[in-house]
Every structure is written in C-alpha cells, then in structure tokens.
Design an enzyme around this catalytic site. Structure first.
Site, PDB file in Angstrom:
ATOM      1  N   ASP A   1      52.565 -19.044   2.365  1.00  0.00           N
ATOM      2  CA  ASP A   1      53.866 -19.492   2.903  1.00  0.00           C
ATOM      3  C   ASP A   1      54.934 -19.215   1.842  1.00  0.00           C
ATOM      4  OD1 ASP A   1      54.881 -22.222   4.923  1.00  0.00           O
ATOM      5  OD2 ASP A   1      56.146 -21.290   3.422  1.00  0.00           O
TER       6      ASP A   1
ATOM      7  N   ASP B   1      57.650 -16.987   7.911  1.00  0.00           N
ATOM      8  CA  ASP B   1      57.342 -16.879   6.482  1.00  0.00           C
ATOM      9  C   ASP B   1      55.927 -17.324   6.133  1.00  0.00           C
ATOM     10  OD1 ASP B   1      57.498 -19.667   6.624  1.00  0.00           O
ATOM     11  OD2 ASP B   1      58.458 -19.826   4.664  1.00  0.00           O
ATOM     12  N   GLU B   2      55.036 -17.382   7.119  1.00  0.00           N
ATOM     13  CA  GLU B   2      53.683 -17.812   6.783  1.00  0.00           C
ATOM     14  C   GLU B   2      52.630 -17.087   7.592  1.00  0.00           C
ATOM     15  OE1 GLU B   2      52.558 -21.888   8.179  1.00  0.00           O
ATOM     16  OE2 GLU B   2      54.664 -21.925   8.778  1.00  0.00           O
TER      17      GLU B   2
HETATM   18  P1  TTP Z   1      59.333 -23.460   6.079  1.00  0.00           P
HETATM   19  O1  TTP Z   1      58.267 -22.609   5.493  1.00  0.00           O
HETATM   20  O2  TTP Z   1      58.929 -24.708   6.794  1.00  0.00           O
HETATM   21  O3  TTP Z   1      60.348 -23.947   4.949  1.00  0.00           O
HETATM   22  P2  TTP Z   1      60.894 -23.140   3.685  1.00  0.00           P
HETATM   23  O4  TTP Z   1      60.225 -21.825   3.542  1.00  0.00           O
HETATM   24  O5  TTP Z   1      62.372 -23.109   3.755  1.00  0.00           O
HETATM   25  O6  TTP Z   1      60.517 -24.114   2.513  1.00  0.00           O
HETATM   26  P3  TTP Z   1      59.112 -24.358   1.833  1.00  0.00           P
HETATM   27  O7  TTP Z   1      59.287 -23.955   0.406  1.00  0.00           O
HETATM   28  O8  TTP Z   1      58.872 -25.822   1.994  1.00  0.00           O
HETATM   29  O9  TTP Z   1      58.115 -23.501   2.571  1.00  0.00           O
HETATM   30  O10 TTP Z   1      60.226 -22.647   7.084  1.00  0.00           O
HETATM   31  C1  TTP Z   1      60.501 -21.259   6.925  1.00  0.00           C
HETATM   32  C2  TTP Z   1      61.916 -20.953   7.324  1.00  0.00           C
HETATM   33  O11 TTP Z   1      62.151 -21.387   8.648  1.00  0.00           O
HETATM   34  C3  TTP Z   1      62.951 -21.664   6.493  1.00  0.00           C
HETATM   35  O12 TTP Z   1      63.254 -20.962   5.299  1.00  0.00           O
HETATM   36  C4  TTP Z   1      64.118 -21.762   7.414  1.00  0.00           C
HETATM   37  C5  TTP Z   1      63.500 -21.875   8.775  1.00  0.00           C
HETATM   38  N1  TTP Z   1      63.530 -23.278   9.217  1.00  0.00           N
HETATM   39  C6  TTP Z   1      64.592 -23.718  10.000  1.00  0.00           C
HETATM   40  O13 TTP Z   1      65.480 -22.931  10.332  1.00  0.00           O
HETATM   41  N2  TTP Z   1      64.641 -25.030  10.378  1.00  0.00           N
HETATM   42  C7  TTP Z   1      63.682 -25.944  10.035  1.00  0.00           C
HETATM   43  O14 TTP Z   1      63.771 -27.128  10.387  1.00  0.00           O
HETATM   44  C8  TTP Z   1      62.588 -25.486   9.214  1.00  0.00           C
HETATM   45  C9  TTP Z   1      61.519 -26.461   8.757  1.00  0.00           C
HETATM   46  C10 TTP Z   1      62.556 -24.160   8.838  1.00  0.00           C
HETATM   47 MG    MG Z   2      58.128 -21.602   3.635  1.00  0.00          MG
END
Ligand code: TTP
Ligand code: MG
Length: 358
Positions: free
Chosen positions: A4, A104-105
């Site tokens: 991720d 992103d995962e």
């Molecule tokens: P995530 O992988 O949940 O979050 P992240 O990558 O920003 O942070 P982390 O380091 O905790 O992994 O989500 C991936 C992308 O999806 C995030 O960059 C933006 C988008 N997203 C939204 O637009 N709204 C949301 O509520 C979430 C959780 C994510």
């Molecule tokens: Mg992420």
C-alpha cells in the site's frame, strides 16, 4: 503480501513538487459550492500530526492548520492513475498472482517464488520498496502474512515506509490487541455495533460467539468477522476485473448552463461507456457527473446505486446529477464527463472479501 502506497495522493503531489515535502500537504476534493466546501481526500504525515484526516471537511483541516505554512491542493485523478499504473506494473512482476485492491494497493501471492519462506518474502518486499522508490520516488508499506486478511492488517501496522512480517505462529498475538476497526470491513457503524457488544479489540471479537455474530451481522459477514478475528482467511489472490472505473469526457459545443445541451453530449458518452461495460461483462455501482468549467476547474457529483449495467439508468442518473449541480452553481460548463465506478463482473457470485464492503 499487501503493498500500500503511503499517503498516496499527497505523496504523489510531493514528487511533482519536492519543495512542499517538509510542509503539511492536504489534498482536497472541492465541491465547488463555496471556497472551502468539500472534503479532505488525504494528507501527508506532517499534516496528520495536526489531526488532519481523510474525509474531514476542508474547513476543519484549515482550522487545524491555522498559522501553519500548509499546502492545500485539489485532487488530480489523472495524474494519480498514471503513477498508480506504473507502480502496479512493477508489482505484477513480483507476484505469482496479483490482485489490485485499490488505486494504491495490491495483494501479491508470493508463496511459490519464495518457496513459502518468510525470509525470502521479506527480501522480496525490500526489493519492491526499493524499486518503487527508485522509479517513482514513492514510499510504501508492506505487510506479509499467511493470508490476505493478515497481510492487510500487517501493512497498516507500521506506516509510513513500513515492512511488517507476521509468520503463522505469531498471528494471534499480533491481532489480539489491535482495535477491531483495523480489520478490513469494520467501518464506523460496525465499530459502534461492536462496542455495544463489548468488543473493542480483535481479540475481543475472536472470543464472541459466532452464532451471535451471525445473528447481528448476517451469515456472510458474521462468519467473516469470526474467522478474520482468528486470523483465518482462505480467499485467493486473484486478478480483479480490469479497470476500476470507466470514464468519458467531451467538450460542449459552447460554454453553457443548459441541461439539454449537456445531456445531448453525456447521453452519447453514456452509450460509449455502456458499450465498454458490455464488452467486459461489467456492472457499475457509482455514477459520477464531471463538469469542467470555463476556468478549467473541475467539479463532480456522484451517486451510488444498486449494481446495474442499464443505459437508461446511467443516462437518467447523469442527467439528475447535472441538474443538481446546475442548481447549485452559477458557472458555465465547458466540458462534461461521465464516470462509472464500483465495477464488478455481471452475476459473479461475489465472495471476495472486498466485495462485502466496497
Ligand atoms: P489509503 O491508502 O487509504 O490512504 P493513503 O494512501 O492516503 O494513506 P496511508 O499512508 O494511510 O495509506 O487511500 C489511498 C488514496 O485514496 C488516498 O491517497 C486518497 C484516496 N482516499 C480518498 O480520496 N478518500 C478517503 O477517505 C481515503 C481513505 C482515501
Ligand atoms: Mg495508501
């Protein structure tokens, strides 16, 4: 393993403009109703230290960052999609089988190539982190475990830039103390329901009678919670239906606020999308109407439905969304677009984990 990317949208913005790296960065979905209306999409870890979180109103994020030299940026989906597909093609090369689980995962089955050695899997993860950093200047967090549920929770355990390996013998001691909402599928509502049952940690959940869980959450979800809390999960890593969304945009004949001129265009875009859905045997759940204004700013309105692939439903929903948007805004629209997301295969007996919740 589950890979991720860390604070993805915000980190992507940092790679485009490294000078913002040491500041709080907040990526926002502006609704366009007023200057600060809308929600935080994500924020970098510096901004998170100030209490900024995904989903929070932009105005609240601003108040948390009052008197701080912070950077607020609008989401740029096209840019993130491009980076995402670059990263995903790296990841695919490291997997026996591969399953993208979000922008992103992704899950990577690596049992074969590592001969089920956790040491080798750890080395593999380090190489993956290195390659993503070298090629895209992005950090990620990786979780390795005996199944998808554990890999996912492990990937979250040490963010950012984490690498967490949970071997089978350590699964229960790892899971038990964690808050129950770390399990995929346990959102705000479920967390509240569970709290009412006296469940705050995954360990508490594991002790709950399965019959009770089934009664409260239904058979499918109840069983899933019961097993997941015990670290049990048999879902294979498998390729998902290609795209996560399909979209089309076109420029209108003239800048306009007339619904009929807009739907003339979007009806056609919907037909194109319908054709692509049918070609791939897909249904959609979410419809987004996209409006690009004279000043090139982008606004969107979304609506979620029950899974469908019907053209009339798509066209009607798009019309409704533009109607709503026009009532709320005074600007002329230059380009109009349609996006469908939440795609899944027609009639597929959905038993994948993620399909319960998406
Ligand atoms: P995530 O992988 O949940 O979050 P992240 O990558 O920003 O942070 P982390 O380091 O905790 O992994 O989500 C991936 C992308 O999806 C995030 O960059 C933006 C988008 N997203 C939204 O637009 N709204 C949301 O509520 C979430 C959780 C994510
Ligand atoms: Mg992420």
């Amino acid at each position: 393993m589950l890979v991720d990317l860390d604070y993805f949208f915000a980190q992507a913005e940092e790679t485009r403009n490294p000078s913002i790296r040491d500041k709080p960065v907040v990526v926002c979905v502006y609704s366009g109703r007023s200057e600060d209306s809308g929600a935080v999409s994500t924020a970098n870890y510096i901004a998170r230290k100030f209490g900024v979180k995904s989903g929070m109103p932009i105005a609240l994020a601003k108040s948390k960052l009052q008197n701080v030299d912070a950077v607020f940026l609008p989401v740029d989906d096209t840019y993130y999609e491009k980076i995402s597909s670059g990263v995903m093609s790296i990841l695919k090369r490291y997997a026996d089988s591969f399953e993208q689980a979000g922008i992103d995962e992704a899950y990577l089955e690596v049992s074969q190539r590592t001969k089920e050695s956790y040491e080798e899997a750890t080395e593999l993860a380090k190489r993956i982190k290195n390659e993503i950093l070298t090629n895209h200047s992005l950090t990620c967090s990786i979780g390795i475990g005996p199944n998808k549920v554990i890999a996912k929770v492990a990937s979250d355990a040490h963010k950012p830039d984490g690498l967490t390996v949970i071997e089978p013998g350590r699964v229960l001691e790892f899971l038990s103390p964690l808050p129950v909402d770390r399990l995929i599928g346990v959102g705000l509502k479920t967390t509240q329901k569970m709290r009412a049952l006296g469940v705050t940690t995954i360990g508490d959940l594991a002790k709950l009678d399965v019959q009770r869980l089934v009664k409260i959450f239904g058979k499918k979800l109840g069983l899933y919670f019961h097993n997941a809390a015990a670290g049990i999960d048999g879902e294979p890593v498998q390729e998902r239906a290609g795209a996560t969304s399909i979209s089309r945009i076109s420029t209108l004949k003239e800048d306009t606020r007339k619904l009929i001129l807009i739907t003339e265009n979007t009806d056609r875009l919907c037909e194109e999308i319908k054709a692509e859905l049918d070609q791939n045997g897909l249904v959609f759940r979410t419809v987004t109407a996209i409006a690009i204004m004279k000043d090139l700013s982008v606004r969107s309105r979304s609506k979620s439905l029950d899974n469908t692939n019907r053209l009339e439903v798509l066209q009607e929903t798009v019309k409704e969304l533009f109607e709503r948007y026009l009532a709320e805004s005074t600007l002329e629209i230059r380009r109009a677009g349609v996006k469908v997301s939440g795609l899944s295969k027609v009639g597929k007996n959905q038993k994948e984990l993620s399909s319960f919740f998406e």
